[in-house]
Design an enzyme around this catalytic site. Structure first.
Site, short mmCIF file in Angstrom:
data_model
loop_
_atom_site.label_atom_id
_atom_site.label_comp_id
_atom_site.label_asym_id
_atom_site.label_seq_id
_atom_site.Cartn_x
_atom_site.Cartn_y
_atom_site.Cartn_z
CB SER A 130 -0.86 0.05 1.26
OG SER A 130 -1.58 -1.14 1.44
CB CYS A 278 -3.21 6.80 -6.16
SG CYS A 278 -3.62 5.14 -5.60
NE ARG A 436 -10.08 12.04 -20.29
CZ ARG A 436 -9.33 11.66 -19.27
NH1 ARG A 436 -8.01 11.73 -19.34
NH2 ARG A 436 -9.88 11.24 -18.17
#
Ligand code: NAD
Ligand code: UGA
Length: 456
Positions: A130, A278, A436
Site C-alpha cells: 500500500s 491515488c 480529452r
C-alpha cells in the site's frame, strides 16, 4: 524459509500484482486474501468474471489460478503458512479527526498488522505494498515487534503500476523499489524480496532495475513520484486555460515542450484533470506531511496541484454553459466515458463524477455511457434522481436527441464511431465538447458539429 507468499488485500493492487508474481514465480505458492467475500468469490469465479477490468489480466489469472495462485478469505491460515506477507489494503484519505481530508487513514493497515502479530508463530517479512506516509513502517514494526523482539521485519515496496496498463507495467517495470532497514536482518529480507522480483531463474525484472533504499526513502519516493506526475497534469491544464484565452494550441505547446529531453513528452496531455484513487489522496498526504513537519510553504505549493485540478472541472462546465447559450435546464447531454481514464472500469475520483454533479445542479438531463464503467457509475451516482440520469451502454442511443456530447474518457472506440449518424440523431445546433482532445475536430466540424476542446 519457505517460498510461500501471501498478499492481504485483493483489490486493484493485490490482484494484478500477485497474478504476475505467481506467473513469474511458478515455484512459489501465492495466496491473495481479503475480508471482502464477494471480491474473493469474483476472483474465484468459474467464468473468470474478475472484480476488476485490466487488459491482459484475465489471461494470466486463467494461466495460474489453481496452480500456484489462490484467492481466499481464510486470512489466518494464509498468514500461518507463509514467510513473506505483502500488505495491499486500502489507505484512503482520512475523513475524520486529526488530519481530516488530508492524512491517510491507516486503520486498515494497523488492523492488518495487529492480526499478523496475533496469528504468526514464526518470523515473517511484512512488505508494505500500500502507499503509506513516511515512517509508517517504523510504527508498524513497533506494533509487530512489541513483544517478540525482532520476529518481524517490515519493508516498503511501493507499487508504481498505472491502471489500464497494469499488466504491461508489472511485466516490464521502469523500476522496482524495495526499502529496508540497513541491518543484517533488514538486508536479508530485502534480498528475499529482490529474489521474488527477479522471478524463477531470473526471468522477470533485471537486477539493475531493482532499486533498494532505506525504508523512509522508499515510502517518500512513492508519494513524491505521484505528486510529480499530478503536478505535470495540473501544470499543463493551467497552460490549457491560457491557450484558450490567447489562441495558442495546447497540443502544439506540449509537443514542442516535450521534445526537450529534459522535459519529455509524457504526462503533458491536457484534459478534464486527473482522477483515480491515488493522485489526490497521495498529494493530500504529502501536504499533510509537510504541514506536520512545519514546512508550510511546501504544503501550500503541493496543495495548489489539487486546487488547479478542481478548477479544471469547473472550467469545463462553465465553457459548456457558455457554449449552450447560458442555459442548460432541460437540455440533454450525453456523457461519453465515466472511467477516470481509458482501459479501466475504475471510477474512483473520476473527473466525470464532478462534472456530472455540476451539470445536475443545472437541471440537465444526462445520459451516461461507458464500455467498462457503467456498473460503477450507477453505484456512484445512485443519489441522483433517476429521471435526470440514464445509463446507456450504446453510445448511439445515449446521443439520440441530445444537445451535446461531452467526451470525458478517451476510450479507443470513440474516434471510430459513426459521427455522421450521431449528428443526424441529435438536436441542432449539435455540440461536441471533447475534453480529452481524442476526436478529429476538423472532421466533426465538417459534419456540422460545433466543437470545443481543452486548451484550444
Ligand atoms: P482497493 O480498495 O481496490 O483494495 C484494497 C482491498 O483491501 C479491498 O478489497 C479491501 O477489502 C481489503 N482490505 C481492507 N482491510 C483489510 C483487512 N484488514 N484484511 C484483509 N483485506 C482487507 O485498493 P487498491 O486500489 O488496491 O489500493 C490499495 C493500496 O495500493 C493503496 O494504498 C493505494 O494507494 C496503493 N496503490 C494503488 C494503485 C492502483 O492502481 N489502484 C497503484 C499503486 C498503489
Ligand atoms: C498513477 C501513476 O501513474 C502510477 O505510477 C501509480 O502507481 C498510481 O497512480 C497509483 O499510485 O495509484 P493511475 O492513477 O492508475 O496511475 O493512472 P495515470 O495514467 O497516472 O493517470 C492518472 C490521471 O491523470 C488520469 O485521470 C489520467 O487521465 C490523467 N492524466 C494523465 C492526464 O490528464 N494527462 C496526462 O498526460 C496523464
Amino acid at each position: 524459509m519457505n517460498k510461500n507468499i501471501v498478499c492481504i488485500g485483493a483489490g486493484y493492487i493485490g490482484g494484478p500484482t500477485m497474478a504476475v508474481v505467481a506467473k513469474m514465480n511458478p515455484d512459489r505458492k501465492v495466496v491473495v486474501v481479503d475480508i471482502n467475500k464477494s471480491r474473493i468469490a469474483a476472483w474465484n469465479s468459474k467464468n473468470f468474471a474478475l472484480p476488476i477490468y485490466e487488459p491482459g489480466l484475465v489471461d494470466i489469472v486463467k494461466e495460474v489460478r489453481g496452480k500456484n495462485l489462490f484467492f481466499s478469505t481464510d486470512i489466518d491460515k494464509a498468514i500461518r503458512e507463509c514467510d513473506i506477507i505483502f500488505v495491499g489494503v486500502n489507505t484512503p484519505t482520512k475523513m475524520f479527526g486529526r488530519g481530516k481530508g488530508r492524512a491517510s487513514d491507516l486503520q486498515y493497515w494497523e488492523a492488518t498488522a495487529r492480526n499478523i502479530k496475533k496469528i504468526a508463530k514464526t518470523p515473517k517479512i511484512v512488505v508494505e505494498k500500500s502507499t503509506l506516509p513516511v515512517r509508517t513502517a517504523a510504527a508498524m514494526e513497533a506494533i509487530l515487534n512489541s513483544e517478540d523482539d525482532g520476529k518481524f521485519t517490515v519493508l516498503s515496496n511501493p507499487e508504481f503500476l498505472a491502471e489500464g496498463t497494469a499488466i504491461k507495467d508489472l511485466l516490464n517495470p521502469d523500476r522496482v523499489l524495495i526499502g529496508g532497514p540497513q541491518t543484517p536482518a533488514g538486508l536479508a529480507a530485502v534480498r528475499a524480496v529482490v529474489d521474488i522480483y527477479r522471478g524463477q531463474q531470473g526471468a522477470w525484472v533485471p537486477e539493475k532495475k531493482i532499486l533498494t533504499t532505506n525504508v523512509w526513502s522508499a515510502e517518500l519516493t512513492k508519494l513524491a513520484a505521484n505528486a510529480m506526475l499530478a503536478q505535470r497534469v495540473s501544470s499543463i491544464n493551467a497552460l490549457a486555460g491560457l491557450c484558450e484565452a490567447t489562441g495558442a494550441d495546447i497540443e502544439e505547446v506540449a509537443r514542442v515542450m516535450g521534445a526537450d529531453h529534459r522535459i519529455g513528452p509524457k504526462f503533458l496531455k491536457a484534459g478534464p484533470g486527473f482522477g483515480g484513487s491515488c493522485f489526490k489522496k497521495d498529494v493530500l498526504n504529502l501536504v499533510y506531511l509537510c504541514e506536520s513537519f512545519g514546512l508550510h510553504t511546501a504544503a501550500e505549493y503541493w496543495s495548489q496541484v489539487i486546487k488547479m485540478n478542481d478548477h479544471q472541472q469547473e472550467r469545463i462546465v462553465s465553457r459548456l454553459f457558455k457554449a449552450m447559450f447560458n442555459t442548460l435546464a432541460n437540455k440533454k447531454i450525453a456523457v461519453f466515458g465515466f472511467a477516470f481514464k481509458a482501459n479501466t472500469g475504475d471510477t474512483r475520483e473520476t473527473p466525470a463524477d464532478t462534472v456530472v454533479r455540476l451539470l445536475n445542479e443545472e437541471h440537465v438531463r444526462l445520459a451516461i455511457t461507458d464500455p467498462k464503467a457503467l456498473d460503477n457509475a450507477k453505484k456512484d451516482l445512485a443519489d441522483i434522481a433517476s429521471d435526470a440520469l440514464a445509463f446507456v451502454s450504446d453510445p448511439y442511443k445515449a446521443a439520440k436527441d441530445a444537445d451535446a456530447v461531452l467526451v470525458m474518457t478517451d476510450w479507443a472506440e470513440y474516434p471510430t464511431l459513426d459521427w455522421a449518424k450521431i449528428y443526424k440523431s441529435m438536436r441542432k445546433p449539435a455540440l461536441v465538447f471533447d475534453t480529452r482532445n481524442c476526436l478529429d475536430a476538423v472532421a466533426l466540424r465538417k459534419l456540422g458539429f460545433k466543437v470545443l476542446n481543452v486548451g484550444k
